[in-house]
Motif scaffolding. Sequence first.
Motif, PDB file in Angstrom:
ATOM      1  N   ILE A 198     -20.770  13.506 -17.774  1.00  0.00           N
ATOM      2  CA  ILE A 198     -20.585  12.417 -16.810  1.00  0.00           C
ATOM      3  C   ILE A 198     -20.047  12.960 -15.495  1.00  0.00           C
ATOM      4  CG2 ILE A 198     -19.233  10.338 -16.299  1.00  0.00           C
ATOM      5  CD1 ILE A 198     -19.384   9.569 -19.187  1.00  0.00           C
ATOM      6  N   ALA A 199     -20.537  12.408 -14.394  1.00  0.00           N
ATOM      7  CA  ALA A 199     -19.941  12.631 -13.076  1.00  0.00           C
ATOM      8  C   ALA A 199     -19.483  11.291 -12.528  1.00  0.00           C
ATOM      9  CB  ALA A 199     -20.937  13.279 -12.117  1.00  0.00           C
ATOM     10  N   ILE A 200     -18.192  11.200 -12.194  1.00  0.00           N
ATOM     11  CA  ILE A 200     -17.670  10.042 -11.464  1.00  0.00           C
ATOM     12  C   ILE A 200     -17.852  10.367  -9.987  1.00  0.00           C
ATOM     13  CG2 ILE A 200     -15.670   8.585 -11.016  1.00  0.00           C
ATOM     14  CD1 ILE A 200     -14.528   9.562 -13.715  1.00  0.00           C
ATOM     15  N   VAL A 201     -18.621   9.556  -9.272  1.00  0.00           N
ATOM     16  CA  VAL A 201     -19.045   9.919  -7.922  1.00  0.00           C
ATOM     17  C   VAL A 201     -18.521   8.916  -6.897  1.00  0.00           C
ATOM     18  CG1 VAL A 201     -21.023  10.304  -6.406  1.00  0.00           C
ATOM     19  CG2 VAL A 201     -21.100  11.097  -8.786  1.00  0.00           C
ATOM     20  N   ASP A 202     -17.731   9.411  -5.967  1.00  0.00           N
ATOM     21  CA  ASP A 202     -17.263   8.628  -4.823  1.00  0.00           C
ATOM     22  C   ASP A 202     -16.699   9.605  -3.790  1.00  0.00           C
ATOM     23  OD1 ASP A 202     -16.748   6.452  -3.213  1.00  0.00           O
ATOM     24  OD2 ASP A 202     -15.415   5.445  -4.637  1.00  0.00           O
ATOM     25  N   TRP A 203     -16.334   9.090  -2.639  1.00  0.00           N
ATOM     26  CA  TRP A 203     -15.823   9.931  -1.554  1.00  0.00           C
ATOM     27  C   TRP A 203     -14.445  10.480  -1.891  1.00  0.00           C
ATOM     28  CZ3 TRP A 203     -19.979  10.633   1.042  1.00  0.00           C
ATOM     29  CH2 TRP A 203     -20.892   9.596   1.232  1.00  0.00           C
ATOM     30  N   SER A 232     -21.559  14.263  -1.443  1.00  0.00           N
ATOM     31  CA  SER A 232     -22.080  15.425  -0.707  1.00  0.00           C
ATOM     32  C   SER A 232     -22.048  16.703  -1.534  1.00  0.00           C
ATOM     33  CB  SER A 232     -21.283  15.628   0.586  1.00  0.00           C
ATOM     34  OG  SER A 232     -19.936  15.949   0.291  1.00  0.00           O
ATOM     35  N   GLU A 233     -21.315  16.695  -2.658  1.00  0.00           N
ATOM     36  CA  GLU A 233     -21.234  17.877  -3.522  1.00  0.00           C
ATOM     37  C   GLU A 233     -22.341  17.918  -4.578  1.00  0.00           C
ATOM     38  OE1 GLU A 233     -16.404  18.633  -3.486  1.00  0.00           O
ATOM     39  OE2 GLU A 233     -17.241  17.177  -4.904  1.00  0.00           O
ATOM     40  N   LEU A 234     -23.123  16.862  -4.666  1.00  0.00           N
ATOM     41  CA  LEU A 234     -24.212  16.824  -5.645  1.00  0.00           C
ATOM     42  C   LEU A 234     -25.404  17.634  -5.141  1.00  0.00           C
ATOM     43  CD1 LEU A 234     -24.147  13.013  -6.554  1.00  0.00           C
ATOM     44  CD2 LEU A 234     -22.994  14.896  -7.743  1.00  0.00           C
ATOM     45  N   VAL A 235     -26.091  18.276  -6.065  1.00  0.00           N
ATOM     46  CA  VAL A 235     -27.282  19.072  -5.732  1.00  0.00           C
ATOM     47  C   VAL A 235     -28.407  18.635  -6.674  1.00  0.00           C
ATOM     48  CG1 VAL A 235     -28.286  21.381  -5.616  1.00  0.00           C
ATOM     49  CG2 VAL A 235     -25.879  21.029  -4.979  1.00  0.00           C
ATOM     50  N   PHE A 236     -29.584  18.335  -6.084  1.00  0.00           N
ATOM     51  CA  PHE A 236     -30.748  17.957  -6.890  1.00  0.00           C
ATOM     52  C   PHE A 236     -31.891  18.891  -6.541  1.00  0.00           C
ATOM     53  CE2 PHE A 236     -34.567  15.142  -7.509  1.00  0.00           C
ATOM     54  CZ  PHE A 236     -34.534  15.174  -8.901  1.00  0.00           C
ATOM     55  N   ASP A 237     -32.432  19.563  -7.581  1.00  0.00           N
ATOM     56  CA  ASP A 237     -33.492  20.547  -7.348  1.00  0.00           C
ATOM     57  C   ASP A 237     -34.885  20.004  -7.670  1.00  0.00           C
ATOM     58  OD1 ASP A 237     -33.588  20.439 -10.101  1.00  0.00           O
ATOM     59  OD2 ASP A 237     -33.020  22.534 -10.434  1.00  0.00           O
ATOM     60  N   GLY A 238     -34.980  18.702  -7.840  1.00  0.00           N
ATOM     61  CA  GLY A 238     -36.251  18.091  -8.199  1.00  0.00           C
ATOM     62  C   GLY A 238     -36.372  17.800  -9.672  1.00  0.00           C
ATOM     63  N   GLN A 239     -35.481  18.393 -10.479  1.00  0.00           N
ATOM     64  CA  GLN A 239     -35.522  18.166 -11.920  1.00  0.00           C
ATOM     65  C   GLN A 239     -34.167  17.766 -12.502  1.00  0.00           C
ATOM     66  OE1 GLN A 239     -37.245  21.934 -13.324  1.00  0.00           O
ATOM     67  NE2 GLN A 239     -39.165  20.832 -13.705  1.00  0.00           N
ATOM     68  N   GLU A 266     -25.468  12.527   3.205  1.00  0.00           N
ATOM     69  CA  GLU A 266     -24.475  12.902   2.197  1.00  0.00           C
ATOM     70  C   GLU A 266     -24.875  12.412   0.804  1.00  0.00           C
ATOM     71  OE1 GLU A 266     -23.920  11.548   5.113  1.00  0.00           O
ATOM     72  OE2 GLU A 266     -22.015  12.189   6.024  1.00  0.00           O
ATOM     73  N   CYS A 267     -25.633  11.328   0.746  1.00  0.00           N
ATOM     74  CA  CYS A 267     -26.003  10.727  -0.544  1.00  0.00           C
ATOM     75  C   CYS A 267     -27.435  11.051  -0.959  1.00  0.00           C
ATOM     76  CB  CYS A 267     -25.816   9.214  -0.475  1.00  0.00           C
ATOM     77  SG  CYS A 267     -24.111   8.699  -0.160  1.00  0.00           S
ATOM     78  N   ALA A 268     -28.088  11.964  -0.240  1.00  0.00           N
ATOM     79  CA  ALA A 268     -29.509  12.232  -0.484  1.00  0.00           C
ATOM     80  C   ALA A 268     -29.771  12.723  -1.902  1.00  0.00           C
ATOM     81  CB  ALA A 268     -30.034  13.238   0.538  1.00  0.00           C
ATOM     82  N   ALA A 269     -28.937  13.620  -2.412  1.00  0.00           N
ATOM     83  CA  ALA A 269     -29.175  14.161  -3.749  1.00  0.00           C
ATOM     84  C   ALA A 269     -29.084  13.060  -4.805  1.00  0.00           C
ATOM     85  CB  ALA A 269     -28.185  15.274  -4.061  1.00  0.00           C
ATOM     86  N   LEU A 270     -28.098  12.179  -4.681  1.00  0.00           N
ATOM     87  CA  LEU A 270     -27.942  11.086  -5.627  1.00  0.00           C
ATOM     88  C   LEU A 270     -29.161  10.163  -5.599  1.00  0.00           C
ATOM     89  CD1 LEU A 270     -26.308   9.365  -7.628  1.00  0.00           C
ATOM     90  CD2 LEU A 270     -25.198   8.277  -5.648  1.00  0.00           C
ATOM     91  N   VAL A 271     -29.591   9.777  -4.407  1.00  0.00           N
ATOM     92  CA  VAL A 271     -30.720   8.848  -4.284  1.00  0.00           C
ATOM     93  C   VAL A 271     -32.006   9.495  -4.783  1.00  0.00           C
ATOM     94  CG1 VAL A 271     -32.122   7.521  -2.660  1.00  0.00           C
ATOM     95  CG2 VAL A 271     -29.626   7.539  -2.426  1.00  0.00           C
ATOM     96  N   LYS A 272     -32.210  10.749  -4.473  1.00  0.00           N
ATOM     97  CA  LYS A 272     -33.426  11.434  -4.927  1.00  0.00           C
ATOM     98  C   LYS A 272     -33.450  11.560  -6.449  1.00  0.00           C
ATOM     99  CE  LYS A 272     -34.245  14.105  -0.690  1.00  0.00           C
ATOM    100  NZ  LYS A 272     -34.188  15.453  -0.055  1.00  0.00           N
ATOM    101  N   ALA A 273     -32.327  11.896  -7.045  1.00  0.00           N
ATOM    102  CA  ALA A 273     -32.269  12.009  -8.507  1.00  0.00           C
ATOM    103  C   ALA A 273     -32.485  10.647  -9.167  1.00  0.00           C
ATOM    104  CB  ALA A 273     -30.927  12.599  -8.929  1.00  0.00           C
ATOM    105  N   TYR A 274     -31.920   9.604  -8.579  1.00  0.00           N
ATOM    106  CA  TYR A 274     -32.117   8.243  -9.087  1.00  0.00           C
ATOM    107  C   TYR A 274     -33.589   7.854  -8.982  1.00  0.00           C
ATOM    108  CZ  TYR A 274     -31.401   3.106  -9.315  1.00  0.00           C
ATOM    109  OH  TYR A 274     -31.447   1.758  -9.635  1.00  0.00           O
ATOM    110  N   THR A 275     -34.198   8.133  -7.825  1.00  0.00           N
ATOM    111  CA  THR A 275     -35.606   7.778  -7.598  1.00  0.00           C
ATOM    112  C   THR A 275     -36.513   8.488  -8.592  1.00  0.00           C
ATOM    113  OG1 THR A 275     -35.123   7.484  -5.242  1.00  0.00           O
ATOM    114  CG2 THR A 275     -37.439   7.730  -5.862  1.00  0.00           C
TER     115      THR A 275
END
Length: 462
Positions: A198-203, A232-239, A266-275
């Motif tokens: 689990i990751a608890i995600v907020d500023w 902003s600390e999240l990283v999404f590599d497409g998978q 700052e939230c791009a990785a979260l949104v991309k992973a969700y999408t």
Amino acid sequence: MTSAWTPSTAPRNPAGEWTDILKATLLRVPALPEDLFKRLRLAKLTFGDRVHCPFLRPFFLSPEDEDRVRTVAETIAELGERVVAAALKDKHLFAQFHLRPEEERLVRLAVPYGRASTASRLDAFLLPDSLKFAEYNGESPAGAGYAETLAEIFHELPMMEKFAQHYAVHSYPLSAKLLDALVMSYVDWGGSASPPKIAIVDWKDVPTWSEFEILQARFEKMGVPTVIADPSELVFDGQKLVAHDKQIDLVYRRVLINDIVAKPAECAALVKAYTANAVCVANTFRCKIPHVKAFFAVLTDEQNGALFSHDERELIHRHIPWTRVVADIKTSHHGQPVELLAFIGKERENLVLKPSDEYGGSGVTLGWETDEASWDSAIGRALSAKNGAWIVQERIPIRREVFPYIANAGKVDYRDMLVDFAPYLFRGKVCGFLTRLSATGLANVTSGGGQVPAFRVSPRTT
């Protein structure tokens, strides 16, 4: 010389009996207020620099009141889920929520499980002859970790042992229930990791960061690895989504959709992973639909009556205050046709104006505490707002009780406080309560209120 506690001669009253015990305890232990503050700070029960609870009494709830709250709150949460599903299929209904274009885009992203709100909270005023809900936090309700920890601290106070001789005292395991709900949503999403990471995600700069640390420790004690990460600390590599070099299976999303829209980079990785459905996110972005305060306008507007059964419409009428989105329109007020703006102007003493999508009491104008000129200005702001709708809502009965308050230098006095009683719902089931106190008409921690634990109590028969 100290005085011994003696039972009150009045009818059994848990608040009164606790206060009698407290007064005797303060004579024996004058450092009790200072000790409570030390315990609160040690337990991270702070909101910024302030402790959460400058009070020396819990809120007491009878089993009958708990059942009453549970029945209504769980029905409203279920109506929220139903309205989400209906709004995604009905453009006219969806438009009544007044979401911004980017919010609508996020809300309409496909997710492989149905529940919009894994965790939610209703804000209520509970009276002997009345139960009214002021709003629904369907997105990211704070405070469950604080409420559970605060209850544990009160269980250890010297008053509790004597009090528990006369009352059976029940508290609520909020963190365990929250974790169960998160994992159940993860399984519904299709996740198979056991346990999920689990990751608890907020500023990082939010004043509730200390609650994330409380929940992290409790989740890990229950065997679920948990990290806390800034978006902003999240990283999404497409998978896969990664936080602090760990692959994440489940995001407990505390960052608000408002902030996701405002800070897309700052939230791009979260949104991309969700999408990409690469990670389970709870709550889903769809929770925005019932989260906005216009949700209560949808519930109380007769044009939407076909969404609900006869019994549900009766429940809405009894427990949800009449609400409308502020606009120059004709509508109805309890079945009577009205010109809305004229009605708002005339009925100031019985109405409140609120932005549909703010929190912490921001922008709220209580008509009964406002002069006519200021009320007219508030109506103008509501009509001219460029960034979201405003709602007008009927005044509801509020609860007030006297609580022992720790003032300056540890002195204890007794203050008449507004009591906002807010049930937490995890996957639609009431699992505990947030109880906030305020001397003003607004009861929330962010606007300067305080918090006390809630206990269900019943008199012991022997």
